[in-house]
Design a protein around this motif. Structure first.
Motif, mmCIF file in Angstrom:
data_model
loop_
_atom_site.group_PDB
_atom_site.id
_atom_site.type_symbol
_atom_site.label_atom_id
_atom_site.label_comp_id
_atom_site.label_asym_id
_atom_site.label_seq_id
_atom_site.Cartn_x
_atom_site.Cartn_y
_atom_site.Cartn_z
ATOM 1 N N CYS A 65 0.836 -1.294 0.013
ATOM 2 C CA CYS A 65 -0.031 -0.138 -0.119
ATOM 3 C C CYS A 65 0.855 1.257 0.053
ATOM 4 N N TRP A 66 0.423 2.448 -0.486
ATOM 5 C CA TRP A 66 1.197 3.544 -0.723
ATOM 6 C C TRP A 66 0.492 4.884 -0.501
ATOM 7 N N SER A 75 -6.939 0.300 3.507
ATOM 8 C CA SER A 75 -8.102 0.986 3.082
ATOM 9 C C SER A 75 -7.975 2.153 1.879
ATOM 10 N N GLY A 76 -6.609 2.268 1.819
ATOM 11 C CA GLY A 76 -6.241 3.329 0.658
ATOM 12 C C GLY A 76 -5.801 2.738 -0.479
ATOM 13 N N TYR A 101 6.898 9.123 -2.021
ATOM 14 C CA TYR A 101 5.609 8.325 -1.615
ATOM 15 C C TYR A 101 6.085 7.372 -0.544
ATOM 16 N N TYR A 102 5.182 7.080 0.309
ATOM 17 C CA TYR A 102 5.254 6.155 1.272
ATOM 18 C C TYR A 102 4.872 4.763 1.252
ATOM 19 N N VAL A 103 5.568 3.880 1.041
ATOM 20 C CA VAL A 103 5.282 2.539 0.843
ATOM 21 C C VAL A 103 5.532 1.479 1.892
ATOM 22 N N ARG A 104 4.456 0.538 2.152
ATOM 23 C CA ARG A 104 4.878 -0.643 3.058
ATOM 24 C C ARG A 104 4.098 -1.930 2.493
ATOM 25 N N ILE A 119 9.021 2.064 3.738
ATOM 26 C CA ILE A 119 10.290 2.808 2.748
ATOM 27 C C ILE A 119 9.740 4.068 2.167
ATOM 28 N N VAL A 120 10.433 5.082 1.982
ATOM 29 C CA VAL A 120 10.098 6.135 1.366
ATOM 30 C C VAL A 120 10.912 6.548 0.072
ATOM 31 N N VAL A 121 10.220 6.459 -1.076
ATOM 32 C CA VAL A 121 10.643 6.661 -2.423
ATOM 33 C C VAL A 121 10.131 7.800 -3.054
#
Length: 443
Positions: A65-66, A75-76, A101-104, A119-121
């Motif tokens: 999700c991001w 939920s996003g 973007y924040y991703v996990r 992680i932040v990309v």
């Protein structure tokens, strides 16, 4: 004493009953980690995860999700990447360029959803990726030449005749595509260049011809290819539609790749000799033979110039042995494969100190494996070990190596593909055979 003992027994029973009930309902969430980004473009992030423990119940959903805000949840926006434990790959698409973007990763089981580390990309600047190739149309019984821009296809003819795309180059707002198209009147192939979809023919269709590669500098358009003269293929260079023969027509020869560096024009290809086939590079029309006498060059050759260095990639066969992939730098060869399996290479791209080569190598007794070599170190691109796959063209931009080619599904049907840092995207739905032959990236 008996009262105290009874009290302890009752408390133990209550605690024991509560623990069993909670375990049955809640259980444990999974253990999941997030994979570092292995692909970052202007609109795409490649990442994934690893589920090392299912927590005692089956993993029913997994992915990443991001969000542009920290701690994204399912939920996003999120991907869906199958079920079960182990590693998985995710590709996030439709992103904005130069955006953080924040991703996990996430994993859902009967106890709920667990998240991996965040992680932040930051995506790169916007780029457009052009891939040239063709797709067979069963209704027309013809091959339709196509260009895919960011995955969206544009046909270059009406389907009335078969056509093939061999090269693509983008200059400013103009897209140049080369290839060949069947002349219905003569049943021969004409060399053609499309500019923004409009064709211009380089040959008259009397004999077979093909435009294999294109390079544009300012208002000058250079095309390498070949044209049959008295049924013998002659290597050619066209500048702004005017052709020059690079060989005399006594022996078969092909021009296959062109690169322009200042006032110097380089064409790579091959010519059949008395003893073997010569891999050649022509600089301003003057040929240099690269391989020893007795070797047989395979079809497909790439040339790239970086500074004062001239690189040529091709596959050659030595005697009765299998073909090996070779790279020449200023005429000095490097062998990329050990000769234990059949191998070919067709394309080379240089970025600073890094040299990228694309091709394929057969896995005896299995299929051909699509490969790229970075500074001589191979990477494998096939989606499975039962399919043949081939790389026809490579292009490096930013932090991404783009490779265009095709792969089959274990049958006779091939699918045009684009690999980005090894992550494959199919350019067609696989219903009909399709092939990708060239790639170009434009900022």
């Amino acid at each position: 004493m008996k009262k105290y003992l009874l009290f302890i027994i009752l408390c133990s029973a209550i605690v024991s009953g509560c623990t069993k009930s909670d375990d049955a309902v809640v259980g444990l969430v999974a253990t999941v980690t997030t994979t570092a980004a292995n692909l970052v473009t202007g609109n795409k992030i490649g990442t994934g995860g690893n589920i090392s423990n299912d927590g005692g119940s089956s993993i029913t959903a997994r992915g990443v999700c991001w969000s542009t805000a920290a701690n994204p949840v399912i939920s996003g926006t999120h991907t869906s990447d199958g079920t079960g434990t182990g590693t998985f790959q995710s590709v996030i698409t439709g992103l904005l360029p130069t955006t953080t973007y924040y991703v996990r990763a996430y994993a859902t089981n009967g106890a709920g959803t667990a998240y991996g580390d965040e992680i932040v990309v930051t995506t790169t600047i916007q780029t457009d990726v052009y891939v040239g190739g063709y797709e067979f149309s069963p209704t027309m019984n013809q091959n339709i030449p196509k260009v895919w821009k960011n995955g969206v296809a544009t046909a270059l003819n009406t389907g009335a005749v078969s056509g093939y795309v061999r090269g693509v180059f983008v200059s400013g707002n103009d897209v140049y595509v080369t290839g060949y198209e069947l002349d219905m009147a003569t049943s021969q192939y004409r060399a053609v260049i499309w500019k923004n979809g409009t064709p211009s023919y380089l040959t008259n269709g009397v004999e077979d011809a093909s435009a294999e590669s294109v390079f544009v500098v300012g208002n000058d358009v250079y095309v390498a290819g070949y044209e049959n003269i008295n049924t013998i293929a002659v290597a050619k260079l066209w500048k702004n539609g005017v052709g020059t023969n690079l060989t005399d027509g006594t022996r078969l020869a092909l021009g296959e790749s062109v690169f322009v560096d200042g006032i110097d024009v380089y064409v790579s290809g091959y010519e059949v000799g008395v003893n073997g086939t010569h891999v050649k590079v022509w600089k301003n029309g003057a040929p240099t033979i690269l391989n020893p006498v007795g070797e047989l060059a395979s079809t497909g050759s790439g040339v790239f110039v970086s500074g004062t260095d001239v690189y040529v990639a091709n596959g050659v066969q030595v005697g009765a042995a299998v073909s090996v992939a070779k790279l020449w730098k200023n005429g000095v060869e490097t062998v990329l494969t050990d000769g234990s399996h059949e191998a070919i290479c067709k394309t080379v791209f240089v970025n600073g100190a890094d040299v990228y080569v694309g091709g394929s190598e057969r896995s005896a007794p299995g299929p051909y494996i699509a490969r790229t070599w970075k500074n001589g170190i191979p990477s494998y691109l096939n989606s499975n070990t039962n399919s043949d796959a081939y790389v026809e063209s490579v292009y490096f931009f930013g932090s991404t190596l783009y490779a265009a080619g095709y792969e089959n599904d274990g049958t006779t049907t091939y699918t045009a593909k684009l690999w980005e840092n090894g992550i494959a995207t199919a350019l067609t739905n696989g219903a009909n055979s399709s092939f990708a032959s060239c790639v170009f990236v434009k900022q």
